[in-house]
Design an enzyme around this catalytic site. Structure first.
Site, PDB file in Angstrom:
ATOM      1  N   LYS A   1      15.350  -2.238 -10.076  1.00  0.00           N
ATOM      2  CA  LYS A   1      15.082  -1.737 -11.439  1.00  0.00           C
ATOM      3  C   LYS A   1      16.326  -1.864 -12.294  1.00  0.00           C
ATOM      4  O   LYS A   1      17.359  -1.249 -12.018  1.00  0.00           O
ATOM      5  CB  LYS A   1      14.621  -0.281 -11.367  1.00  0.00           C
ATOM      6  CG  LYS A   1      14.209   0.262 -12.718  1.00  0.00           C
ATOM      7  CD  LYS A   1      13.351   1.469 -12.544  1.00  0.00           C
ATOM      8  CE  LYS A   1      12.953   2.078 -13.853  1.00  0.00           C
ATOM      9  NZ  LYS A   1      12.168   3.300 -13.658  1.00  0.00           N
TER      10      LYS A   1
ATOM     11  N   ASN B   1      14.996   0.615 -17.292  1.00  0.00           N
ATOM     12  CA  ASN B   1      15.178   2.065 -17.190  1.00  0.00           C
ATOM     13  C   ASN B   1      15.482   2.615 -18.593  1.00  0.00           C
ATOM     14  O   ASN B   1      15.471   1.866 -19.573  1.00  0.00           O
ATOM     15  CB  ASN B   1      16.323   2.374 -16.214  1.00  0.00           C
ATOM     16  CG  ASN B   1      16.118   3.706 -15.507  1.00  0.00           C
ATOM     17  OD1 ASN B   1      15.762   4.707 -16.146  1.00  0.00           O
ATOM     18  ND2 ASN B   1      16.329   3.737 -14.214  1.00  0.00           N
TER      19      ASN B   1
ATOM     20  N   ASN C   1      15.878  12.602 -21.580  1.00  0.00           N
ATOM     21  CA  ASN C   1      15.884  13.451 -20.392  1.00  0.00           C
ATOM     22  C   ASN C   1      17.208  13.326 -19.662  1.00  0.00           C
ATOM     23  O   ASN C   1      17.854  12.284 -19.675  1.00  0.00           O
ATOM     24  CB  ASN C   1      14.704  13.115 -19.477  1.00  0.00           C
ATOM     25  CG  ASN C   1      15.044  12.024 -18.475  1.00  0.00           C
ATOM     26  OD1 ASN C   1      15.652  12.304 -17.430  1.00  0.00           O
ATOM     27  ND2 ASN C   1      14.676  10.790 -18.794  1.00  0.00           N
TER      28      ASN C   1
ATOM     29  N   GLY D   1      18.696  14.379 -13.913  1.00  0.00           N
ATOM     30  CA  GLY D   1      19.756  14.295 -12.916  1.00  0.00           C
ATOM     31  C   GLY D   1      19.219  14.051 -11.525  1.00  0.00           C
ATOM     32  O   GLY D   1      19.807  14.475 -10.535  1.00  0.00           O
ATOM     33  N   LEU D   2      18.072  13.353 -11.464  1.00  0.00           N
ATOM     34  CA  LEU D   2      17.519  12.892 -10.188  1.00  0.00           C
ATOM     35  C   LEU D   2      17.187  14.003  -9.203  1.00  0.00           C
ATOM     36  O   LEU D   2      17.371  13.861  -7.997  1.00  0.00           O
ATOM     37  CB  LEU D   2      18.459  11.857  -9.558  1.00  0.00           C
ATOM     38  CG  LEU D   2      18.502  10.569 -10.399  1.00  0.00           C
ATOM     39  CD1 LEU D   2      19.746   9.766 -10.109  1.00  0.00           C
ATOM     40  CD2 LEU D   2      17.261   9.727 -10.165  1.00  0.00           C
TER      41      LEU D   2
ATOM     42  N   LYS E   1       9.202   9.634  -7.653  1.00  0.00           N
ATOM     43  CA  LYS E   1      10.480  10.125  -8.174  1.00  0.00           C
ATOM     44  C   LYS E   1      11.584   9.541  -7.303  1.00  0.00           C
ATOM     45  O   LYS E   1      11.371   9.325  -6.105  1.00  0.00           O
ATOM     46  CB  LYS E   1      10.476  11.666  -8.110  1.00  0.00           C
ATOM     47  CG  LYS E   1      11.779  12.314  -8.528  1.00  0.00           C
ATOM     48  CD  LYS E   1      12.060  12.121 -10.002  1.00  0.00           C
ATOM     49  CE  LYS E   1      13.491  12.508 -10.366  1.00  0.00           C
ATOM     50  NZ  LYS E   1      13.938  11.854 -11.617  1.00  0.00           N
TER      51      LYS E   1
ATOM     52  N   GLY F   1       8.671   0.654 -20.354  1.00  0.00           N
ATOM     53  CA  GLY F   1       9.394   1.116 -21.541  1.00  0.00           C
ATOM     54  C   GLY F   1       8.443   1.307 -22.708  1.00  0.00           C
ATOM     55  O   GLY F   1       8.072   0.353 -23.374  1.00  0.00           O
TER      56      GLY F   1
ATOM     57  N   CYS G   1      20.196   4.424 -13.387  1.00  0.00           N
ATOM     58  CA  CYS G   1      19.967   5.744 -13.979  1.00  0.00           C
ATOM     59  C   CYS G   1      21.165   6.184 -14.814  1.00  0.00           C
ATOM     60  O   CYS G   1      22.287   6.236 -14.315  1.00  0.00           O
ATOM     61  CB  CYS G   1      19.700   6.792 -12.913  1.00  0.00           C
ATOM     62  SG  CYS G   1      19.312   8.372 -13.667  1.00  0.00           S
TER      63      CYS G   1
HETATM   64  C1  LIG Z   1      11.840  12.577 -16.944  1.00  0.00           C
HETATM   65  C2  LIG Z   1      12.120  11.186 -16.447  1.00  0.00           C
HETATM   66  C3  LIG Z   1      12.616  11.007 -15.154  1.00  0.00           C
HETATM   67  C4  LIG Z   1      12.882   9.715 -14.679  1.00  0.00           C
HETATM   68  N1  LIG Z   1      13.325   9.552 -13.395  1.00  0.00           N
HETATM   69  C5  LIG Z   1      13.524   8.296 -12.906  1.00  0.00           C
HETATM   70  C6  LIG Z   1      13.922   8.091 -11.538  1.00  0.00           C
HETATM   71  O1  LIG Z   1      14.069   9.027 -10.740  1.00  0.00           O
HETATM   72  N2  LIG Z   1      14.131   6.804 -11.123  1.00  0.00           N
HETATM   73  C7  LIG Z   1      13.968   5.723 -11.959  1.00  0.00           C
HETATM   74  O2  LIG Z   1      14.169   4.592 -11.525  1.00  0.00           O
HETATM   75  N3  LIG Z   1      13.557   5.901 -13.249  1.00  0.00           N
HETATM   76  C8  LIG Z   1      13.340   7.143 -13.726  1.00  0.00           C
HETATM   77  N4  LIG Z   1      12.917   7.309 -15.030  1.00  0.00           N
HETATM   78  C9  LIG Z   1      12.732   6.125 -15.902  1.00  0.00           C
HETATM   79  C10 LIG Z   1      11.260   5.728 -16.020  1.00  0.00           C
HETATM   80  O3  LIG Z   1      10.720   5.351 -14.770  1.00  0.00           O
HETATM   81  C11 LIG Z   1      11.090   4.557 -17.022  1.00  0.00           C
HETATM   82  O4  LIG Z   1      11.856   3.446 -16.596  1.00  0.00           O
HETATM   83  C12 LIG Z   1      11.540   4.939 -18.443  1.00  0.00           C
HETATM   84  O5  LIG Z   1      11.190   6.264 -18.756  1.00  0.00           O
HETATM   85  C13 LIG Z   1      10.972   4.001 -19.512  1.00  0.00           C
HETATM   86  O6  LIG Z   1       9.559   4.045 -19.523  1.00  0.00           O
HETATM   87  P1  LIG Z   1       8.700   4.976 -20.553  1.00  0.00           P
HETATM   88  O7  LIG Z   1       9.239   4.695 -21.915  1.00  0.00           O
HETATM   89  O8  LIG Z   1       7.271   4.541 -20.345  1.00  0.00           O
HETATM   90  O9  LIG Z   1       8.941   6.389 -20.137  1.00  0.00           O
HETATM   91  C14 LIG Z   1      12.654   8.592 -15.522  1.00  0.00           C
HETATM   92  C15 LIG Z   1      12.161   8.787 -16.813  1.00  0.00           C
HETATM   93  C16 LIG Z   1      11.885  10.057 -17.287  1.00  0.00           C
HETATM   94  C17 LIG Z   1      11.344  10.214 -18.671  1.00  0.00           C
END
Ligand SMILES: Cc1cc2nc3c(=O)[nH]c(=O)nc-3n(C[C@H](O)[C@H](O)[C@H](O)COP(=O)(O)O)c2cc1C
Length: 303
Positions: A165, A192, A69, A72-73, A45, A243, A130
């Protein structure tokens, strides 16, 4: 014996399958559900210098083929990660990539400083993309000059490889990829989430507490494949595709389009064993195709 190993910035990954940041906790949460040792690695995270409570709920909404989502980190902060999580993570034979975030370039550097003093982190992944925070993240990620400046500053400080990223919210993914590569990035993660929104028609209110949030899941896969393809053609450094990846077939699309490794995000929520099934599926594909190594498949797309 099929060899799924890949190399990124001098790090050998036993296979190209990684857990994506924010969907894999600090890894330990998944240790109860799957054998972490089987993964190529995972991204933590996003870690900030101070702990963050995140946004007000509701923070997750399901959509067609995906989800929104606005977490908010939320995170425990870099120091608590080093003290409480890293010692436990060192037991596992998998690479831990620390996803790093700040509200200013200086804050990114502070997080890196905290992590540099500890053992057990293989690389950093800079989240400059983000969509869920008002400042910091996307403002840097949208601007090739800012993104390059931050990358350069982090590279000056970090002993470990730096993965940047990228955001899909850019004029040109090739342009930002080139800028970050020129600034010294060792690899790129692409992409992202994409800023989206959903409306409750009875309450006439946004479904997310923060009104807007990041769209992820299968719905964004074609966009992500296209961006990985464009980024891979623009730079020499490795690309980590992310993604909408939920199956080995999805992973292979990204690898053939140019990704050296892939990350699995949203799929972990509805199938905590998704990463393991993808690794097994890659083995089965190589077996069926009579391929001994996955590496020659990277960027093997014919256009
Ligand atoms: C609930 C949630 C929290 C996320 N938190 C972060 C984060 O803290 N830092 C980050 O670089 N990406 C974050 N992401 C992005 C994911 O790492 C990823 O890039 C994005 O969800 C696309 O991949 P997916 O379609 O397989 O989920 C988050 C995604 C989700 C769904």
């Amino acid at each position: 014996m099929i060899d799924l190993s890949v190399e990124i910035a001098g790090i050998r990954f036993k296979n190209p399958v990684l857990g994506a940041s924010g969907t894999f906790g600090y890894g330990l949460e998944f240790a109860e559900l799957i054998d972490l040792n089987r993964l190529g690695g995972f991204c933590t995270k996003g870690l900030s210098i101070e702990p963050l409570p995140g946004n007000a709920p509701p923070r997750i909404v399901e959509t067609h083929g995906g989800m929104l989502n606005s977490i908010g980190l939320q995170n425990i902060g870099a120091r608590a990660f080093v003290q409480e999580k890293l010692p436990l993570l060192r037991r596992y034979d998998t690479h831990v990539i620390a996803n790093v975030f700040g509200f200013s370039p200086d804050e990114y550097l502070e997080v890196i400083r905290v992590l540099e003093d500890s053992e057990g982190v293989a690389a950093y992944e800079l989240n400059i993309s983000c969509p869920n925070v008002k400042k910091g993240g996307m403002e840097i990620g949208n601007d090739p000059v800012e993104a390059a400046r931050l990358t350069e500053a982090v590279k000056r400080l970090a002993r470990r490889p730096v993965i940047v990223k990228l955001s899909p919210h850019v004029r040109s993914i090739a342009e930002i990829a080139r800028a970050v590569e020129a600034a010294g990035a060792d690899a790129l993660s692409v992409i992202n989430t994409i800023l989206g929104m959903s409306v409750d028609i009875y309450k006439r209110r946004p479904r997310l507490g923060a009104t807007m949030g990041g769209l992820s899941g299968p719905a964004i896969k074609p966009l992500a494949v296209r961006m990985v393809f464009e980024a891979a053609r623009a730079v020499q450094i490795p690309i980590i595709g992310v993604g909408g990846i939920a199956t080995a077939q999805d992973a292979l699309e990204f690898i053939i389009a140019g990704a050296t490794a892939i990350q699995v995000g949203t799929a972990n929520y509805y199938d905590p064993a998704a990463t393991i099934k993808i690794i097994d599926g890659l083995h089965a594909y190589c077996d069926e195709q009579k391929i001994e190594q996955i590496r020659p498949l990277i960027g093997s797309l014919e256009v």
